[in-house]
Scaffold this motif. Sequence first.
Motif, PDB file in Angstrom:
ATOM      1  N   PRO A 251       0.810  -1.406  -0.185  1.00  0.00           N
ATOM      2  CA  PRO A 251       0.097   0.130  -0.045  1.00  0.00           C
ATOM      3  C   PRO A 251       0.757   1.395  -0.085  1.00  0.00           C
ATOM      4  N   LEU A 252       2.021   1.126   0.711  1.00  0.00           N
ATOM      5  CA  LEU A 252       2.734   2.464   0.719  1.00  0.00           C
ATOM      6  C   LEU A 252       3.349   2.710  -0.719  1.00  0.00           C
ATOM      7  N   TYR A 253       3.525   1.730  -1.543  1.00  0.00           N
ATOM      8  CA  TYR A 253       3.978   2.050  -2.913  1.00  0.00           C
ATOM      9  C   TYR A 253       2.839   2.086  -3.769  1.00  0.00           C
ATOM     10  N   GLN A 254       1.600   1.775  -3.668  1.00  0.00           N
ATOM     11  CA  GLN A 254       0.405   2.075  -4.244  1.00  0.00           C
ATOM     12  C   GLN A 254      -0.015   3.508  -4.212  1.00  0.00           C
ATOM     13  N   LEU A 255       0.336   4.033  -3.050  1.00  0.00           N
ATOM     14  CA  LEU A 255       0.070   5.374  -2.748  1.00  0.00           C
ATOM     15  C   LEU A 255       0.461   6.350  -4.033  1.00  0.00           C
ATOM     16  N   TYR A 256       1.807   5.978  -4.536  1.00  0.00           N
ATOM     17  CA  TYR A 256       2.121   7.001  -5.647  1.00  0.00           C
ATOM     18  C   TYR A 256       1.418   6.631  -6.798  1.00  0.00           C
ATOM     19  N   PHE A 257       0.956   5.484  -7.054  1.00  0.00           N
ATOM     20  CA  PHE A 257       0.024   5.461  -8.309  1.00  0.00           C
ATOM     21  C   PHE A 257      -1.216   6.073  -8.194  1.00  0.00           C
ATOM     22  N   LEU A 258      -1.710   5.811  -6.895  1.00  0.00           N
ATOM     23  CA  LEU A 258      -3.025   6.466  -6.607  1.00  0.00           C
ATOM     24  C   LEU A 258      -2.959   7.980  -6.578  1.00  0.00           C
ATOM     25  N   PHE A 259      -1.960   8.616  -6.203  1.00  0.00           N
ATOM     26  CA  PHE A 259      -1.669  10.018  -6.099  1.00  0.00           C
ATOM     27  C   PHE A 259      -1.691  10.482  -7.748  1.00  0.00           C
ATOM     28  N   ALA A 260      -0.835   9.674  -8.654  1.00  0.00           N
ATOM     29  CA  ALA A 260      -0.824  10.066 -10.033  1.00  0.00           C
ATOM     30  C   ALA A 260      -1.954   9.921 -10.634  1.00  0.00           C
ATOM     31  N   HIS A 261      -2.918   8.820 -10.273  1.00  0.00           N
ATOM     32  CA  HIS A 261      -4.545   8.952 -10.807  1.00  0.00           C
ATOM     33  C   HIS A 261      -5.050   9.879 -10.312  1.00  0.00           C
ATOM     34  N   LEU A 262      -4.852  10.508  -9.059  1.00  0.00           N
ATOM     35  CA  LEU A 262      -5.798  11.484  -8.719  1.00  0.00           C
ATOM     36  C   LEU A 262      -5.410  13.003  -9.243  1.00  0.00           C
ATOM     37  N   ASN A 263      -4.275  13.039  -9.596  1.00  0.00           N
ATOM     38  CA  ASN A 263      -3.562  14.009 -10.593  1.00  0.00           C
ATOM     39  C   ASN A 263      -4.122  13.989 -11.922  1.00  0.00           C
ATOM     40  N   MET A 264      -4.380  13.012 -12.551  1.00  0.00           N
ATOM     41  CA  MET A 264      -4.726  12.731 -13.921  1.00  0.00           C
ATOM     42  C   MET A 264      -5.931  12.821 -13.908  1.00  0.00           C
ATOM     43  N   PHE A 265      -6.708  12.292 -13.224  1.00  0.00           N
ATOM     44  CA  PHE A 265      -8.101  11.863 -13.392  1.00  0.00           C
ATOM     45  C   PHE A 265      -9.315  12.645 -12.407  1.00  0.00           C
ATOM     46  N   GLY A 266      -8.803  12.858 -11.255  1.00  0.00           N
ATOM     47  CA  GLY A 266      -9.509  13.505 -10.171  1.00  0.00           C
ATOM     48  C   GLY A 266      -9.906  13.127  -8.964  1.00  0.00           C
ATOM     49  N   GLU A 267     -10.750  13.603  -8.234  1.00  0.00           N
ATOM     50  CA  GLU A 267     -10.987  13.090  -6.812  1.00  0.00           C
ATOM     51  C   GLU A 267     -11.626  12.068  -6.503  1.00  0.00           C
ATOM     52  N   MET A 268     -12.082  11.244  -8.053  1.00  0.00           N
ATOM     53  CA  MET A 268     -12.564   9.844  -7.607  1.00  0.00           C
ATOM     54  C   MET A 268     -11.396   8.825  -7.107  1.00  0.00           C
ATOM     55  N   TYR A 269     -10.168   9.287  -7.154  1.00  0.00           N
ATOM     56  CA  TYR A 269      -9.189   8.506  -6.363  1.00  0.00           C
ATOM     57  C   TYR A 269      -8.853   9.066  -5.113  1.00  0.00           C
ATOM     58  N   GLY A 270      -9.335  10.112  -4.575  1.00  0.00           N
ATOM     59  CA  GLY A 270      -9.013  10.759  -3.332  1.00  0.00           C
ATOM     60  C   GLY A 270      -9.301   9.945  -2.090  1.00  0.00           C
ATOM     61  N   SER A 271     -10.562   8.990  -2.127  1.00  0.00           N
ATOM     62  CA  SER A 271     -10.859   8.211  -1.182  1.00  0.00           C
ATOM     63  C   SER A 271      -9.933   7.161  -0.709  1.00  0.00           C
ATOM     64  N   SER A 272      -9.264   6.512  -1.980  1.00  0.00           N
ATOM     65  CA  SER A 272      -8.167   5.485  -2.066  1.00  0.00           C
ATOM     66  C   SER A 272      -6.882   5.966  -1.423  1.00  0.00           C
ATOM     67  N   VAL A 273      -6.435   7.336  -1.619  1.00  0.00           N
ATOM     68  CA  VAL A 273      -5.465   7.934  -1.196  1.00  0.00           C
ATOM     69  C   VAL A 273      -5.679   8.015   0.340  1.00  0.00           C
ATOM     70  N   ASP A 274      -6.861   8.723   0.856  1.00  0.00           N
ATOM     71  CA  ASP A 274      -6.990   8.811   2.207  1.00  0.00           C
ATOM     72  C   ASP A 274      -7.003   7.656   2.970  1.00  0.00           C
ATOM     73  N   ARG A 275      -7.613   6.571   2.368  1.00  0.00           N
ATOM     74  CA  ARG A 275      -7.683   4.936   3.055  1.00  0.00           C
ATOM     75  C   ARG A 275      -6.224   4.510   3.252  1.00  0.00           C
ATOM     76  N   ILE A 276      -5.221   4.839   2.402  1.00  0.00           N
ATOM     77  CA  ILE A 276      -3.876   4.383   2.723  1.00  0.00           C
ATOM     78  C   ILE A 276      -3.344   5.514   3.923  1.00  0.00           C
ATOM     79  N   LEU A 277      -3.247   6.732   3.449  1.00  0.00           N
ATOM     80  CA  LEU A 277      -2.831   7.651   4.644  1.00  0.00           C
ATOM     81  C   LEU A 277      -3.420   7.217   5.956  1.00  0.00           C
ATOM     82  N   ARG A 278      -4.625   6.861   6.219  1.00  0.00           N
ATOM     83  CA  ARG A 278      -5.346   6.704   7.721  1.00  0.00           C
ATOM     84  C   ARG A 278      -4.449   5.260   8.125  1.00  0.00           C
ATOM     85  N   ARG A 279      -4.397   4.254   7.306  1.00  0.00           N
ATOM     86  CA  ARG A 279      -3.731   3.085   7.483  1.00  0.00           C
ATOM     87  C   ARG A 279      -2.404   3.404   8.429  1.00  0.00           C
ATOM     88  N   TYR A 280      -1.582   4.246   7.707  1.00  0.00           N
ATOM     89  CA  TYR A 280      -0.391   4.436   8.436  1.00  0.00           C
ATOM     90  C   TYR A 280      -0.184   5.603   9.259  1.00  0.00           C
TER      91      TYR A 280
END
Length: 282
Positions: A251-280
């Motif tokens: 999940p720590l490495y997936q965070l990079y790809f999810l941030f990239a998708h957040l930047n390319m495609f929008g807030e639809m990926y924000g909840s996934s980013v937040d979920r990983i941040l909450r985990r750690y």
Amino acid sequence: MVVIPAHVLKEAEIDNEASILPVSGGDSNQSFQIRGEHNRYFLKWREDPPPRLFQKEARQLSMLGNAVGVNVPEIARYGDHYLLLSWIEGNAASWTEEKLGEMIADLHREKGEYFGFDEDNFIGTLPQYNAMTDRWIEFYGNYRLLPQMEEADKRGRLPKERGKKAHQLVEKLHKWLSEPAYPALLHGDLWAGNWLVGPDGSPYVIDPAVSYGDPAFDRAMMALFGGYSARTMGSYDAKVKRDEREEDILPLYQLYFLFAHLNMFGEMYGSSVDRILRRYVG
């Protein structure tokens, strides 16, 4: 209807008699099958690419193709606006998935002299910044996560709480990550759409975002969007020993790809980013 400019067809040495058929090929470029009298090619074209986009992609494909056991399409020609590759016609065999795992394992057994890469490249449509370093964890924080966080802030996609937790996580990466045994050659964007089946059932990889680093970085993307089959991962595991803390690392490495998708495609990926941040970081 997309029309390829005449100067691009001329530069790519595409015969006037060749048929040009649009094909699906990602979000970044226009993609076509070129059918000539004797050969078929895959053409990626973009009217306004970032500087040296296709030159860099050609170099990275060559690097992957030079690794023992790794298949990539043949590079025919490239220029400022296009990349012309051999056409890969699929014919899946019963052993294709196992061969895919073996091929990715072979890729990860290729050793580099440093972590990172010697030039900037791209992840999707976004710039991917690089440096040559002695420490992978420092590289991952400074050259992967932080640039995506800064990009998210520019685009209004890093609200205060998300930004606070993301910076806390970067500061604590050493708590969860260990330095790899060696800098492994990474594809860099190994989602399930970035491999093809060749005519004899052999797998081929495409669309790289190369660097040298922790093989778990590639495995994180492999597991993120649909994942790879158990047969593929079983043949991978027969050649590469995975960290026993894999479930905490990916999940720590997936965070990079999810941030990239957040930047390319929008807030639809924000909840996934937040979920990983909450985990750690809570």
